[in-house]
Write a protein that holds these residues in place. Structure first.
Motif, mmCIF file in Angstrom:
data_model
loop_
_atom_site.group_PDB
_atom_site.id
_atom_site.type_symbol
_atom_site.label_atom_id
_atom_site.label_comp_id
_atom_site.label_asym_id
_atom_site.label_seq_id
_atom_site.Cartn_x
_atom_site.Cartn_y
_atom_site.Cartn_z
ATOM 1 N N ASN A 1 -6.497 -0.870 0.950
ATOM 2 C CA ASN A 1 -5.650 -1.496 -0.070
ATOM 3 C C ASN A 1 -4.157 -1.321 0.177
ATOM 4 O OD1 ASN A 1 -7.840 -2.439 -1.532
ATOM 5 N ND2 ASN A 1 -7.931 -0.636 -2.857
ATOM 6 N N CYS A 2 -3.813 -0.635 1.241
ATOM 7 C CA CYS A 2 -2.404 -0.313 1.484
ATOM 8 C C CYS A 2 -1.555 -1.572 1.666
ATOM 9 C CB CYS A 2 -2.290 0.581 2.712
ATOM 10 S SG CYS A 2 -0.687 1.394 2.852
ATOM 11 N N SER A 3 -2.039 -2.520 2.446
ATOM 12 C CA SER A 3 -1.250 -3.727 2.698
ATOM 13 C C SER A 3 -1.078 -4.555 1.434
ATOM 14 C CB SER A 3 -1.901 -4.570 3.799
ATOM 15 O OG SER A 3 -3.204 -4.961 3.420
ATOM 16 N N GLU A 4 -2.100 -4.567 0.581
ATOM 17 C CA GLU A 4 -1.994 -5.320 -0.666
ATOM 18 C C GLU A 4 -0.971 -4.674 -1.600
ATOM 19 O OE1 GLU A 4 -4.871 -7.415 -4.031
ATOM 20 O OE2 GLU A 4 -5.751 -6.251 -2.390
ATOM 21 N N LEU A 5 -0.949 -3.349 -1.626
ATOM 22 C CA LEU A 5 0.063 -2.657 -2.429
ATOM 23 C C LEU A 5 1.457 -2.960 -1.896
ATOM 24 C CD1 LEU A 5 0.570 -0.560 -4.740
ATOM 25 C CD2 LEU A 5 0.602 1.182 -2.944
ATOM 26 N N GLU A 6 1.615 -2.942 -0.593
ATOM 27 C CA GLU A 6 2.919 -3.226 0.009
ATOM 28 C C GLU A 6 3.379 -4.647 -0.291
ATOM 29 O OE1 GLU A 6 2.486 -2.353 4.122
ATOM 30 O OE2 GLU A 6 2.717 -0.174 3.861
ATOM 31 N N SER A 7 2.424 -5.569 -0.408
ATOM 32 C CA SER A 7 2.772 -6.973 -0.661
ATOM 33 C C SER A 7 3.387 -7.185 -2.043
ATOM 34 C CB SER A 7 1.532 -7.860 -0.513
ATOM 35 O OG SER A 7 0.633 -7.663 -1.591
ATOM 36 N N LEU A 8 3.260 -6.198 -2.928
ATOM 37 C CA LEU A 8 3.853 -6.307 -4.264
ATOM 38 C C LEU A 8 5.372 -6.138 -4.222
ATOM 39 C CD1 LEU A 8 1.299 -4.153 -6.304
ATOM 40 C CD2 LEU A 8 1.417 -6.653 -6.174
ATOM 41 N N ASN A 9 5.882 -5.606 -3.102
ATOM 42 C CA ASN A 9 7.329 -5.383 -2.945
ATOM 43 C C ASN A 9 7.901 -4.576 -4.113
ATOM 44 O OD1 ASN A 9 7.616 -6.891 -0.476
ATOM 45 N ND2 ASN A 9 7.430 -8.762 -1.698
ATOM 46 N N VAL B 1 -1.728 -3.751 -12.176
ATOM 47 C CA VAL B 1 -2.036 -4.101 -10.788
ATOM 48 C C VAL B 1 -2.189 -2.838 -9.945
ATOM 49 C CG1 VAL B 1 -1.269 -5.370 -8.755
ATOM 50 C CG2 VAL B 1 -0.746 -6.252 -11.042
ATOM 51 N N ILE B 2 -1.278 -1.889 -10.144
ATOM 52 C CA ILE B 2 -1.336 -0.632 -9.388
ATOM 53 C C ILE B 2 -2.653 0.094 -9.657
ATOM 54 C CG2 ILE B 2 -0.294 1.662 -9.155
ATOM 55 C CD1 ILE B 2 2.428 0.248 -9.812
ATOM 56 N N LEU B 3 -3.061 0.140 -10.919
ATOM 57 C CA LEU B 3 -4.310 0.811 -11.283
ATOM 58 C C LEU B 3 -5.521 0.139 -10.631
ATOM 59 C CD1 LEU B 3 -3.687 1.532 -15.080
ATOM 60 C CD2 LEU B 3 -3.827 3.215 -13.240
ATOM 61 N N SER B 4 -5.429 -1.160 -10.405
ATOM 62 C CA SER B 4 -6.553 -1.882 -9.801
ATOM 63 C C SER B 4 -6.669 -1.636 -8.300
ATOM 64 C CB SER B 4 -6.415 -3.386 -10.067
ATOM 65 O OG SER B 4 -5.370 -3.953 -9.292
ATOM 66 N N LEU B 5 -5.579 -1.170 -7.691
ATOM 67 C CA LEU B 5 -5.558 -0.994 -6.238
ATOM 68 C C LEU B 5 -5.585 0.465 -5.790
ATOM 69 C CD1 LEU B 5 -2.765 -3.586 -5.312
ATOM 70 C CD2 LEU B 5 -5.230 -3.847 -4.945
ATOM 71 N N THR B 6 -5.305 1.376 -6.702
ATOM 72 C CA THR B 6 -5.084 2.768 -6.308
ATOM 73 C C THR B 6 -5.768 3.745 -7.261
ATOM 74 O OG1 THR B 6 -3.100 3.073 -7.675
ATOM 75 C CG2 THR B 6 -2.783 2.095 -5.486
ATOM 76 N N ILE C 1 4.549 3.150 -2.060
ATOM 77 C CA ILE C 1 3.642 4.093 -2.708
ATOM 78 C C ILE C 1 4.400 4.997 -3.679
ATOM 79 C CG2 ILE C 1 3.816 5.855 -0.889
ATOM 80 C CD1 ILE C 1 0.610 4.894 -2.814
ATOM 81 N N VAL C 2 5.648 5.325 -3.345
ATOM 82 C CA VAL C 2 6.459 6.152 -4.249
ATOM 83 C C VAL C 2 7.005 5.297 -5.391
ATOM 84 C CG1 VAL C 2 8.370 7.786 -4.413
ATOM 85 C CG2 VAL C 2 7.035 7.659 -2.309
ATOM 86 N N SER C 3 7.323 4.041 -5.100
ATOM 87 C CA SER C 3 7.714 3.117 -6.173
ATOM 88 C C SER C 3 6.597 3.012 -7.201
ATOM 89 C CB SER C 3 8.015 1.730 -5.602
ATOM 90 O OG SER C 3 8.994 1.769 -4.602
ATOM 91 N N ALA C 4 5.364 2.928 -6.724
ATOM 92 C CA ALA C 4 4.215 2.846 -7.624
ATOM 93 C C ALA C 4 4.108 4.102 -8.478
ATOM 94 C CB ALA C 4 2.933 2.645 -6.817
ATOM 95 N N ALA C 5 4.325 5.266 -7.865
ATOM 96 C CA ALA C 5 4.283 6.526 -8.613
ATOM 97 C C ALA C 5 5.394 6.580 -9.652
ATOM 98 C CB ALA C 5 4.400 7.704 -7.650
ATOM 99 N N SER C 6 6.557 6.059 -9.294
ATOM 100 C CA SER C 6 7.679 5.997 -10.225
ATOM 101 C C SER C 6 7.325 5.155 -11.447
ATOM 102 C CB SER C 6 8.903 5.405 -9.510
ATOM 103 O OG SER C 6 9.955 5.131 -10.400
ATOM 104 N N ILE C 7 6.659 4.040 -11.216
ATOM 105 C CA ILE C 7 6.258 3.150 -12.310
ATOM 106 C C ILE C 7 5.225 3.829 -13.205
ATOM 107 C CG2 ILE C 7 5.027 1.001 -12.826
ATOM 108 C CD1 ILE C 7 6.430 -0.129 -10.238
ATOM 109 N N ILE C 8 4.243 4.480 -12.603
ATOM 110 C CA ILE C 8 3.213 5.176 -13.379
ATOM 111 C C ILE C 8 3.846 6.260 -14.254
ATOM 112 C CG2 ILE C 8 1.225 6.728 -13.212
ATOM 113 C CD1 ILE C 8 0.601 3.756 -12.642
#
Length: 215
Positions: free
Chosen positions: A28-36, A54-59, A138-145
């Motif tokens: 799922n890494c590439s799909e997460l990266e595609s979220l920019n 979206v993040i919860l669905s991928l990670t 991945i850190v952006s996603a953690a920041s959002i969470i």
């Protein structure tokens, strides 16, 4: 498994500090990266909550938090950086399958921050950088969470205490709330960080005030 960790609420005088952790599989890494993804502060609250879904669905996601009163209690013997090291390590240990870990450094010395997390968690290496939430998705996603969770906790506190604004020292609504609370109760609410300079100054103003300052 790639893991990112970041915090929300380090600076406010009101409310908890929240550390978010996100782990993504190779699939799922590439799909997460595609979220920019970007730093959570770059988004509106509504957008952050949409991205959270979206993040919860991928990670895999988790968070740890510490209340204002517990921060004050621990700061008698620890620095804020040390408190964050413990929270980051706590979150990291929930991902035993992690193969690469990236954190947004809170210390002015990012290498030292990473080394302390390694020592606390027992992991051999961590990438620790300033502004990692703007560099690594991945850190952006953690920041959002972390930010979404803190926002929700702030909402819960407002149900009890009323609207105190954002909780940040620069927010005049927050300062007015604290002044009124101090005037009414003679001290700070439990949701305020009494070890913060802003809180100390407001208390000093109250107890050394001319009679009309807090009117």
């Amino acid at each position: 498994m790639l893991v990112g960790i970041d915090e929300a609420g380090r600076g406010p005088v009101i409310g908890p500090l929240v550390v978010g952790g996100v782990a993504v599989s190779d699939e799922n890494c590439s799909e997460l990266e595609s979220l920019n993804l970007k730093d959570s502060k770059k988004y509106t609250r509504q957008k952050r909550e949409e991205l959270e879904e979206v993040i919860l669905s991928l990670t895999e996601c988790t968070y740890a938090e510490i209340s204002a009163s517990e921060i004050d209690s621990q700061r008698h013997k620890k620095t804020l950086n040390d408190i964050e090291v413990e929270l980051f390590a706590d979150v990291l240990l929930r991902f035993p399958q992690a193969t690469k870990i990236i954190v947004d450094a809170c210390d002015v010395n990012p290498v030292r921050f990473g080394e302390k997390i390694c020592a606390r968690s027992g992991v051999p290496s961590i990438i620790s950088e300033h502004k990692a939430d703007a560099t690594y998705p991945i850190v952006s996603a953690a920041s959002i969470i972390a930010k979404v969770q803190r926002d929700r906790r702030i909402d819960q506190l407002k149900e009890v205490y009323g609207d105190f604004g954002s909780g940040y020292c620069s927010d005049q609504k927050t300062i007015v709330f604290l002044r009124k609370y101090i005037k009414k109760e003679g001290g700070l609410p439990l949701i305020a960080r009494s070890s913060w300079d802003t809180a100390k100054k407001l208390l000093e103003e109250y107890y050394q005030r001319p009679l009309d300052i807090f009117l």
